[in-house]
Design an enzyme around this catalytic site. Structure first.
Site, PDB file in Angstrom:
ATOM      1  CB  VAL A 178      -0.977  -0.001   1.202  1.00 33.28           C
ATOM      2  CG1 VAL A 178      -1.825   1.249   1.207  1.00 33.28           C
ATOM      3  CG2 VAL A 178      -1.866  -1.233   1.160  1.00 33.28           C
ATOM      4  CE  LYS A 185     -11.173  -4.924   4.167  1.00 34.18           C
ATOM      5  NZ  LYS A 185     -10.869  -5.863   3.089  1.00 34.18           N
TER       6      LYS A 185
HETATM    7  N1  HSE Z   1      -6.638  -8.591   2.457  1.00 39.11           N
HETATM    8  C1  HSE Z   1      -7.567  -7.567   2.110  1.00 39.11           C
HETATM    9  C2  HSE Z   1      -8.520  -8.119   1.074  1.00 39.11           C
HETATM   10  C3  HSE Z   1      -6.850  -6.374   1.597  1.00 39.11           C
HETATM   11  O1  HSE Z   1      -8.199  -9.156   0.467  1.00 39.11           O
HETATM   12  O2  HSE Z   1      -9.582  -7.549   0.854  1.00 39.11           O
HETATM   13  C4  HSE Z   1      -7.704  -5.165   1.423  1.00 39.11           C
HETATM   14  O3  HSE Z   1      -8.278  -4.745   2.625  1.00 39.11           O
END
Ligand code: HSE
Length: 395
Positions: free
Chosen positions: A15, A197
Site C-alpha cells: 500500500v 470492515k
Molecule cells: N486482504 C484484504 C482483502 C486487503 O483481500 O480484501 C484489502 O483490505
C-alpha cells in the site's frame, strides 16, 4: 489557498508503494513525503535511502510533519503510532482495518479529546468510497442495510474456483503474490478481515460501536467440492458476504459464505473486486463496486483522505451524534445449509426448523433455520468436516 502537506509515512509495503505511485501521478496536489519509517532497512527500495528511517520518533517528533500515514501490519505498533500522533495533534490517515476495529472506542475518544482528523477510507473496500458516503450522503436514519463483498482475496479465490476450476491453494497463493491477501491469510479466509470492515461500516451506517467478538464471522476454509457442486446445481456461486441490517430498532450483522444466484447483482463482483448494496427506506437499492485490494487501489483511497485533509475534513460520526440508540443483537434467525463429511453429528434440536435433510455416503446436509447466537455458541462451529453456508433466502 490549498494547504501544503508534509507526510510522514509508516510502512512501505504494497500500500505504501501504491500511495507513492498515485502521488506521483497527481498534479496540483501539494503533498510531500518527508520521511518513511520502515522495519527492514536491509530491503532494496525504489527511493533514496535518505528518505527512510527505522526510528518512529523521527517522524512523530518532527514539527514539520503535519500528517501521519499509517500503513503497517503490526496492530499494536500501529495503534501506538496513531495514538501518539493524535495526541501530538497531527492528523492521521490509516488503512489498518484490524487496528481500527480492535480500538474503535479509544480512537473515537482520541479524536474527540485532541480535535484532529483521523481518516480511514482505505480500510474499507479500498477504492470504494464507502465511509465518506455513509457519513455525508446517508447522513440520516433512512438507511436500512449494507450488504456485500468486503474481502478481495476470498473473492479472488472463489471466482477462480467457480470460473476456472482452480484449486483453493493455488488461487490463495496467487492472491498472496498479487498483494491482495493479509500477511496472515487466515484473516482473509476465515472472514476476520471482512468482519473488521463491517464493524467500521456499522459505526458510520448506524452509529454502533462493537468489539470484534460481538460480530459473527465464518469463512470459506471448510468449503469442499461437494459444496461447490451443490452451488453449481442450484445455478449459484458462493461468495463471502458481510451484512448489517436494521429491523425496527434492532441491528444485526454477520460475515458468512452465501449461495448467490447467478442472476444476483453481487455475482457481477469478481476477482479482487468488492461490491456493496446499500438499501434506503425510500431510495431503495444502490450498488457500489470497485477494486477492494491491491496497492494502487488502496493507495488511491489513502490519497483521497490526504486530499480531504487539505480542506480540513473530519468524520463527524453523524449517526452517533443523532443518538439513534439502535440496539445491536445476534438474536436473528438465518437459513443455512449445514454440510458434514460423513454422517451428520449435529443434534437437529439446535435448529428452529429443518426443511431438507439429505443423506448420501459422501455427505449429509441440512437446510435449516437457526439463530445466529446459537451458531456462535455451537461446539461444532470449528469442526473442519462441517461447512455452513447461508442460503439465498436470507436478507
Ligand atoms: N486482504 C484484504 C482483502 C486487503 O483481500 O480484501 C484489502 O483490505
Amino acid at each position: 489557498m490549498e494547504k501544503k502537506i508534509n507526510l510522514g509515512i509508516f510502512g512501505f509495503g504494497c500500500v505504501g508503494q501504491g500511495l507513492y505511485n498515485v502521488l506521483n501521478h497527481t498534479r496540483g496536489f501539494n503533498a510531500t513525503i518527508r520521511k518513511i519509517c520502515i522495519k527492514h532497512p536491509e530491503k532494496k527500495r525504489i527511493l533514496d535511502a535518505s528518505l527512510f528511517t527505522t526510528d518512529r520518533n523521527e517522524i512523530l517528533n518532527d514539527p514539520e510533519i503535519d500528517v501521519i500515514v499509517e500503513l503497517i501490519d503490526d496492530v499494536q505498533a500501529a495503534f501506538e503510532i496513531v495514538e501518539t500522533a493524535l495526541k501530538k495533534k497531527k492528523a492521521v490517515v490509516s488503512a489498518n482495518k484490524k487496528m481500527i476495529a480492535e480500538h474503535l472506542d479509544e480512537l473515537l475518544r482520541l479524536q474527540q479529546e485532541n480535535g484532529v482528523s483521523f481518516l480511514y477510507e482505505a480500510s474499507c473496500c479500498a477504492s470504494i468510497p464507502i465511509i465518506r458516503n455513509l457519513e455525508e450522503y446517508y447522513d440520516n436514519e433512512l438507511l436500512r442495510s449494507v450488504e456485500g463483498i468486503l474481502n478481495g482475496s476470498t473473492n479472488y479465490i472463489l471466482t477462480h474456483i467457480f470460473q476456472h476450476n482452480k484449486s483453493f491453494e493455488k488461487a490463495l497463493k496467487e492472491a498472496q503474490e498479487m498483494g491482495f491477501a493479509e500477511s496472515d491469510p487466515r484473516l482473509d479466509v476465515e472472514g476476520f478481515d471482512a468482519k473488521y470492515k463491517l464493524m467500521i461500516i456499522l459505526v458510520h451506517a448506524f452509529g454502533i460501536v462493537l468489539h470484534p467478538g460481538d460480530v459473527f464471522n465464518y469463512g470459506i476454509q471448510h468449503l469442499n467440492d461437494f459444496d461447490i457442486r451443490h452451488a453449481k446445481e442450484k445455478n449459484a456461486t458462493i461468495k463471502l458476504i458481510a451484512n448489517c441490517r436494521k429491523v425496527g430498532n434492532k441491528v444485526y450483522a454477520y460475515c458468512m459464505p452465501k449461495f448467490v444466484p447467478l442472476s444476483d447483482t453481487l455475482n457481477k463482483v469478481n476477482f479482487e473486486y468488492n461490491g456493496l448494496i446499500l438499501e434506503g427506506a425510500f431510495s431503495e437499492n444502490q450498488f457500489f463496486m470497485g477494486k477492494g485490494a491491491g496497492g494502487n487501489s488502496t493507495g488511491s483511497a489513502v490519497l483521497s483522505d490526504i486530499s480531504a485533509l487539505t480542506y480540513g475534513y473530519r468524520y463527524e460520526y453523524k449517526k452517533m451524534d443523532q443518538h439513534l440508540n439502535y440496539k445491536y443483537s445476534n438474536d436473528h434467525v438465518v437459513e443455512v445449509y449445514v454440510r458434514q463429511k460423513g454422517k451428520l453429528k449435529i443434534d437437529p434440536a439446535v435448529f428452529e426448523s429443518v426443511s431438507i435433510r439429505y443423506e448420501s455416503p459422501e455427505c449429509d446436509y441440512f437446510i435449516a433455520k437457526i439463530n445466529l447466537q446459537k451458531i456462535m455458541n455451537s461446539e461444532w462451529l470449528n469442526d473442519p468436516d462441517i461447512s455452513i453456508i447461508l442460503t439465498e433466502n436470507n436478507t
